[in-house]
Design a protein around this motif. Structure first.
Motif, short mmCIF file in Angstrom:
data_model
loop_
_atom_site.label_atom_id
_atom_site.label_comp_id
_atom_site.label_asym_id
_atom_site.label_seq_id
_atom_site.Cartn_x
_atom_site.Cartn_y
_atom_site.Cartn_z
N UNK A 72 -20.74 -2.92 -9.84
CA UNK A 72 -19.77 -2.37 -8.87
C UNK A 72 -20.44 -2.12 -7.53
N UNK A 73 -21.66 -1.58 -7.61
CA UNK A 73 -22.41 -1.25 -6.40
C UNK A 73 -22.77 -2.53 -5.62
N UNK A 74 -23.28 -3.53 -6.35
CA UNK A 74 -23.68 -4.78 -5.69
C UNK A 74 -22.48 -5.44 -5.01
N UNK A 75 -21.36 -5.47 -5.74
CA UNK A 75 -20.18 -6.15 -5.22
C UNK A 75 -19.66 -5.43 -3.97
N UNK A 76 -19.71 -4.10 -4.03
CA UNK A 76 -19.21 -3.31 -2.91
C UNK A 76 -20.04 -3.52 -1.65
N UNK A 77 -21.37 -3.59 -1.83
CA UNK A 77 -22.27 -3.71 -0.67
C UNK A 77 -22.12 -5.05 0.05
N UNK A 78 -21.63 -6.07 -0.64
CA UNK A 78 -21.49 -7.43 -0.07
C UNK A 78 -22.83 -7.98 0.44
N UNK A 79 -23.94 -7.54 -0.16
CA UNK A 79 -25.25 -8.03 0.29
C UNK A 79 -25.66 -9.28 -0.46
N UNK A 80 -25.01 -9.53 -1.61
CA UNK A 80 -25.35 -10.71 -2.38
C UNK A 80 -24.42 -11.86 -1.99
N UNK A 81 -24.97 -12.98 -1.53
CA UNK A 81 -24.10 -14.09 -1.15
C UNK A 81 -23.51 -14.75 -2.38
N UNK A 82 -22.41 -15.48 -2.20
CA UNK A 82 -21.86 -16.27 -3.29
C UNK A 82 -20.60 -15.69 -3.89
N UNK A 83 -20.49 -15.81 -5.22
CA UNK A 83 -19.26 -15.52 -5.93
C UNK A 83 -19.42 -14.25 -6.76
N UNK A 84 -18.41 -13.41 -6.80
CA UNK A 84 -18.44 -12.24 -7.68
C UNK A 84 -17.16 -12.21 -8.51
N UNK A 85 -17.32 -11.89 -9.79
CA UNK A 85 -16.14 -11.77 -10.65
C UNK A 85 -15.30 -10.58 -10.18
N UNK A 86 -14.00 -10.67 -10.33
CA UNK A 86 -13.15 -9.59 -9.88
C UNK A 86 -11.86 -9.58 -10.69
N UNK A 87 -11.17 -8.48 -10.64
CA UNK A 87 -9.89 -8.38 -11.32
C UNK A 87 -9.12 -7.22 -10.74
N UNK A 88 -7.81 -7.32 -10.76
CA UNK A 88 -7.01 -6.22 -10.20
C UNK A 88 -5.75 -6.03 -11.03
N UNK A 89 -5.54 -4.80 -11.49
CA UNK A 89 -4.34 -4.45 -12.22
C UNK A 89 -3.48 -3.63 -11.27
N UNK A 90 -2.23 -4.04 -11.07
CA UNK A 90 -1.37 -3.36 -10.11
C UNK A 90 -1.06 -1.93 -10.53
N UNK A 91 -0.90 -1.05 -9.53
CA UNK A 91 -0.55 0.35 -9.80
C UNK A 91 0.93 0.52 -10.06
N UNK A 92 1.74 -0.35 -9.48
CA UNK A 92 3.19 -0.24 -9.62
C UNK A 92 3.76 -1.64 -9.54
N UNK A 93 4.98 -1.81 -10.04
CA UNK A 93 5.60 -3.13 -10.15
C UNK A 93 6.17 -3.57 -8.80
N UNK A 94 5.27 -3.87 -7.86
CA UNK A 94 5.69 -4.33 -6.53
C UNK A 94 4.53 -5.13 -5.95
N UNK A 95 4.87 -6.18 -5.19
CA UNK A 95 3.83 -7.08 -4.69
C UNK A 95 2.82 -6.37 -3.79
#
Lengths: 552, 305
Positions: free
Chosen positions: A436-459
Motif C-alpha cells: 500500500x505504501x509503495x503504491x501510494x508513493x508512486x516512486x516505483x515505475x511500472x505497473x501496480x495491481x489495484x482494485x476498487x469496490x464501490x461505496x454505493x450503487x452509482x457510477x
C-alpha cells in the motif's frame, strides 16, 4: 416482494404448527443430515433451531457504526442498526428507520418521516434527534471516524471533519420528533443509497454518553436493528440474538446469528465442509474446480460492484507521456482466457472502468468488440510506434501484494505480454501494508495491481477515483478536462445529463489508458441447502432478518 | 535459593528492556501504518488519527510514552480492535493459549516419555523401530501440514470432532494433538536415548543385582536421571509450543495470543504486537527460572549461587 413475504409467513406458521404438535425434536446429527430431504416433507418446513453461522472474513475493527469501515464490520452493523433507508434482499432501496421521505425539486433538501413504531433495543423510541445526534457524532473529528468523508455531500460536513466548524453546524436538523431534514451542497442522486451506510446510522445518545467508547460492548450496545449483540469474543465469534423490540420482529425468523472471523480461505472451506458454517464470504480460486465438481448446487456467484485493474505509473518512465504504449499493453491481455482459465469463478472480462451500475451505460472502447488476434496486431503496431521492438524490448516492473490469487493473474498477464509483444516483466510482491505504501508513493515505475469496490450503487464512486486530486488516484492521472466533466456532473440535477457527463469523462480517461481494467468482481458464496432467503445483489449486502433455516 | 531467584529476576530486566526496544523500533520500521487501507484517508482525517494515537510525535518520545505506560501496567489501546485495550485482549487470549499450550505440553511430556521408555526397553525390537519411525515423521512433518490433515480426517470425513473454533473440550482435541505431535516425537527420542544410557549405568546394574523387579528399577531408579535431558528441553519446548501455537491458532481459528500476534503484525497494530512480545518475554524468563529450580530438585549436584 408481497409473494415473498407471504411465503415467509407461511413458513413461520408451519413451524409453529409443527412445534405445537410436538413434531420437531432436537436437530438431527450430522450422519442423518444427508439422508433427510431439506425442508421436511413439504420442502418448506422450518427447522426448530433457527441458528445461522456465517463466515465473515476479518475480525471487525470496531462495531461503532461511525468509526467502522470495511465489509466485515458493515455486515454485522446491518443487523445491529437500521439506517433511514434499508435494502430489500435484491438490493432495492426500501424504507428503513424512516417510513417516507421527500426530496426538494433541486435535489438538495431531503425530509424524512420516521416510523411511529421505531424502537431502540431497550424500548426507547427512535427519534429524529437520535439521527441528528448520530450524524453530528459521525463527522465530529473527536469520534476518529475513518469514513466520514463519505458524508461530504452534506452541508458543512467537510468543514466539520477538517475541524473548521463545530459539529452542530452540520446540515442535518431534527424538525420534530419524527421529522429529519438533511441539506446537501449539491444534487447527489446516490444520497439515498448512502443512507444504508453505517456512518449515517443513529446511535442511542444516552448509552453513548454513559459508556463512551465502550458503548459497543455486549451488554452496553443499544441498537435499532433486527438483532442485538449478545457476545463478542475477539478472533473467535460475534453472536447476535433477535431484538424483540425491533419494529418488524414478527417477520424475523432467525433467532441467533454467529459471525466467525476466518480469514484463511482453506480453513474456511474445511469448516464449511464439516457443517460448522452455513454461509461463506469468499472462496479460494484453486478450490473452485473441486467445488464445482462436488457441491456446485451450493455455490452462488453473481456480479459485484468492483473492478480489478492495473494502475500504470504516469509520473515516471516508461509510461509518462506514452499513451500508445499503455494501450498496447491493455490490448495484449486476453481477458477471456484469463477469466476462464485462471480466475475461473465467473469473473466478467473488463475493457472499461465502471461496472454495471444503475443509471449508467458502460463505456467499452471499440476494440472490446475485436477478436484477440486483431487486438494483438494493433498492440504490436502501437508497441513499435512507441519505439520498442524484439531487439529493444520494454522492461517492466510489476508490483502486487503477496497472495496466491494475484500471483496467478500476474504470471498469466506477464506471459501474454511476453508472447504478444516481447515485454520483459519483473514481478515483485510485497506484504499488504508495504505494498500500500509503495503504491501510494508512486516512486516505483511500472505497473501496480489495484482494485476498487464501490461505496454505493452509482457510477460516481468509480469516476471520482481518477480525479487529479483523489487520494486513490494511483496512476497519477491528471486531466483538467476530466476534472471539469466531474465537477459538472456533481452539480447536474438531471440524472440523464449527469450520467452523460460521467460517461464522457470515462471515454476521455480510457482514451488515455492510465489504468488497464482486467475484470469485474463477482461475489462468491457457499450456502448450505437448508439456508433460505438468500438473494444475490450487486452490493452483496445481506440482512439476516431475511434468512431462515429449513428443516434438515 | 531465594537469593538466586531474585538475582535471576533482576538480571532479566536489561534483557527485557533490549527486547522491548528491539521489538518497538523493528515494528515501527516496517513500512505502512495501522491506518493504511486500500481506501485512502483524506490528509486531515489521517492527521487527526495520528495525533489521537501520538503517532505524530518523534519516535524517541513515542518510545518514552510507551515505556511510561508499561511501568504503570498499561499496554495502551489496540490499533486494530479499537473497542479494546491491549490488556483486555491479552487477558482474553492468554487463558486460551495457556490451555492449548499447557495441554499440548502435558500430552507431549506424558506420551513422549512413555513412548521413549518403552522404545528404550525394547531396544532394536520392532516396537522400538516403529516408535522411532513414527517419531521421525512427527518431527519432520510441519504442523501446518499435519493440522489440515487431522481436520480432513477427523472433522470433514469422520465428523467426530469440530474443525475449529472455540467451544467445549472437543474443540481443543485436534489443535492440542497437532501442537503436541512434534514435541511428543522429540521428547520420545530424547527419553529413549537417555534411558538407554541410564540402563547401562552401574547403579542400575546394582539395583538389578539386588533383585529388584523391572518395574521398580525403571520407575524408582532409572526414570529420574533419564528425565534430566527432557527437563532441560522443557524450556526450548515451551518456546516451540508458543511459536507453534501461532500457526495452530491460525489454522483452527483459536482466539489465543498467537493469533493476536500474527494479526497484529500484519495490521501494524503496534501496541498489540508489543504487548504480546513483552508478555511472552516475561513469561519465558519466569519459565526458564522455574526449569532451573526444578533441575536442582532433580539433580542434587546442581548448586545455586
Amino acid at each position: 416482494m408481497p409473494a415473498r413475504v407471504t411465503n415467509r409467513l407461511r413458513l413461520v406458521f408451519v413451524a409453529a404448527a409443527a412445534m405445537l404438535s410436538g413434531g420437531c425434536g432436537a436437530p438431527d446429527s450430522g450422519q442423518t443430515m444427508r439422508n433427510t430431504p431439506v425442508g421436511g416433507a413439504s420442502g418448506t418446513e422450518l427447522a426448530a433451531e433457527q441458528i445461522l453461522t456465517k463466515n465473515n472474513g476479518a475480525e471487525p475493527q470496531t462495531l461503532d457504526p461511525h468509526r467502522a469501515e470495511g465489509v466485515p464490520a458493515s455486515n454485522i452493523l446491518r443487523d445491529l442498526f437500521e439506517g433511514l433507508v434499508s435494502e430489500a434482499p435484491d438490493g432495492r432501496l426500501i424504507p428503513g428507520a424512516a417510513e417516507a421521505w421527500q426530496i426538494s425539486d433541486d435535489g438538495t433538501v431531503y425530509t424524512f418521516t420516521l416510523r411511529v413504531d421505531g424502537r431502540w433495543s431497550n424500548g426507547d423510541p427512535v427519534t429524529a434527534a437520535d439521527f441528528e445526534y448520530g450524524f453530528r457524532r459521525s463527522v465530529d473529528p473527536a469520534t476518529l471516524s475513518q469514513y466520514s468523508s463519505i458524508l461530504f455531500p452534506i452541508v458543512n460536513a467537510e468543514q466539520i471533519v477538517k475541524g473548521e466548524l463545530p459539529p452542530d453546524q452540520l446540515g442535518v436538523t431534527a424538525l420534530d420528533d419524527r421529522t429529519l431534514e438533511i441539506r446537501l451542497i449539491g444534487p447527489t442522486p446516490y444520497f439515498l443509497g448512502l443512507l444504508t451506510h453505517s456512518t449515517t446510522y443513529a446511535v442511542h445518545p444516552l448509552s453513548v454518553e454513559e459508556f463512551g467508547a465502550r458503548f459497543v460492548r455486549a451488554g452496553h450496545l443499544v441498537g435499532n436493528g433486527a438483532y442485538i449483540l449478545d457476545e463478542w469474543v475477539v478472533q473467535s465469534h460475534i453472536r447476535l440474538l433477535r431484538n424483540q423490540n425491533y419494529w418488524d420482529d414478527e417477520h424475523t425468523v432467525i433467532d441467533e446469528v454467529n459471525y466467525l472471523p476466518i480469514e484463511n480461505q482453506d480453513a474456511m472451506l474445511r469448516r464449511y465442509r464439516a457443517d460448522e458454517l452455513d454461509f461463506t464470504q469468499d472462496l479460494p480460486f484453486k478450490q473452485i474446480a473441486w467445488i464445482r465438481e462436488h457441491i456446485a448446487d451450493q455455490l452462488y456467484i453473481s456480479p459485484y460492484l468492483g473492478s480489478y485493474y492495473y494502475s500504470l505509473n504516469l509520473t515516471l518512465p516508461p509510461f509518462a507521456g506514452m499513451p500508445k504504449l499503455r494501450r498496447a499493453l491493455a490490448l495484449a491481455i486476453d481477458r477471456e482466457v484469463l477469466t476462464e482459465k485462471i480466475t475461473g469463478s465467473g469473473e466478467i472480462p473488463a475493457y472499461s472502468w465502471t461496472p454495471r451500475v444503475t443509471g449508467y451505460t458502460q463505456q467499452p472502447p471499440a476494440w472490446a468488440g475485436w477478436t484477440q488476434a486483431e487486438r494483438n496486431t494493433e498492440a504490436q503496431r502501437l508497441y513499435k510506434v512507441s519505439g520498442y521492438s524484439a531487439d529493444n524490448p520494454l522492461t517492466l516492473q510489476f508490483l502486487y501484494n503477496t497472495s496466491e490469487n494475484h500471483k496467478r493473474i500476474a504470471l498469466a498477464i506477464a506471459s501474454m505480454w511476453k508472447q504478444v509483444l516481447g515485454v520483459e516483466t519483473k514481478l515483485l510482491n510485497q506484504e499488504w501494508k508495504v505494498f500500500l505504501e509503495t503504491r501510494k508513493q508512486k516512486t516505483m515505475p511500472g505497473v501496480a495491481r489495484n482494485g476498487w469496490i464501490g461505496d454505493y450503487n452509482d457510477a460516481y464512486t468509480f469516476t471520482q477515483l481518477l480525479a487529479s486530486d483523489n487520494e486513490q488516484n494511483d496512476s497519477g492521472f491528471a486531466n483538467d478536462e476530466y476534472d471539469a466533466l466531474l465537477d459538472a456532473a456533481s452539480a447536474e440535477p438531471d440524472m440523464q445529463k449527469r450520467a452523460a457527463l460521467m460517461e464522457a469523462a470515462e471515454r476521455l480517461m480510457l482514451e488515455a489508458q492510465p489504468i488497464i481494467p482486467i475484470y469485474f468482481y463477482v461475489s462468491k458464496h457457499l450456502i448450505k441447502p437448508w439456508v433460505g432467503g438468500f438473494e444475490a445483489n450487486i452490493m452483496d449486502h445481506h440482512y439476516t432478518k431475511n434468512f431462515y433455516i429449513l428443516k434438515h | 535459593m531465594l537469593r538466586f531467584a531474585l538475582k535471576r529476576v533482576l538480571g532479566a530486566i536489561p534483557t527485557l528492556l533490549v527486547l522491548i526496544a528491539l521489538a518497538f523500533f523493528l515494528i515501527k520500521a516496517a513500512p505502512g501504518g495501522p491506518f493504511d487501507t486500500d481506501r485512502r484517508l483524506p490528509p486531515e482525517i489521517e492527521a487527526n488519527l495520528q495525533a489521537a494515537y501520538n503517532l505524530d510525535e518523534p519516535l524517541y518520545r513515542q518510545f518514552g510514552l510507551y515505556l511510561g505506560g508499561l511501568l504503570k501496567g498499561d499496554f495502551g489501546p489496540s490499533f486494530q480492535y479499537r473497542d479494546y485495550t491491549v490488556t483486555e485482549l491479552i487477558a482474553a487470549g492468554f487463558p486460551v493459549s495457556l490451555r492449548l499450550g499447557g495441554l499440548a505440553m502435558l500430552l507431549a511430556f506424558v506420551v513422549g516419555v512413555a513412548v521413549g521408555t518403552v522404545a528404550a526397553l525394547k531396544q532394536n525390537a520392532f516396537t522400538d523401530h516403529a516408535a522411532m519411525a513414527a517419531a521421525m515423521i512427527g518431527i519432520s512433518v510441519p504442523n501446518f501440514v499435519m493440522a489440515p490433515l487431522l481436520v480432513l480426517v477427523f472433522a470433514v470425513t469422520l465428523k467426530w470432532l469440530p474443525a475449529g473454533g472455540l467451544g467445549d473440550w472437543r474443540n481443543f482435541v485436534l489443535p492440542v494433538v497437532a501442537l503436541a505431535l512434534p514435541q511428543i516425537a522429540y521428547i520420545a527420542r530424547l527419553t529413549r536415548g537417555s534411558m538407554i544410557e541410564v540402563l547401562r549405568a552401574d547403579f542400575i546394574r546394582t539395583a538389578r543385582a539386588q533383585g529388584l523387579p523391572q518395574r521398580a528399577v525403571i520407575i524408582r531408579h532409572a526414570l529420574k536421571p533419564a528425565l534430566l535431558p527432557v527437563i532441560s528441553y522443557l524450556g526450548p519446548a515451551t518456546a516451540a509450543i508458543i511459536t507453534g501455537s501461532v500457526v495452530i491458532e491460525q489454522i483452527f481459528g483459536v482466539p489465543g495470543l498467537g493469533r493476536f500476534f500474527v494479526q497484529g503484525a500484519l495490521n501494524r497494530d503496534y501496541t498489540l504486537v508489543m504487548g504480546v512480545v513483552v508478555f511472552y518475554g516475561v513469561l519465558i524468563v519466569v519459565f526458564n527460572l522455574i526449569v532451573d529450580l526444578v533441575y536442582g530438585w532433580l539433580d542434587p549436584r546442581v548448586q545455586y549461587q
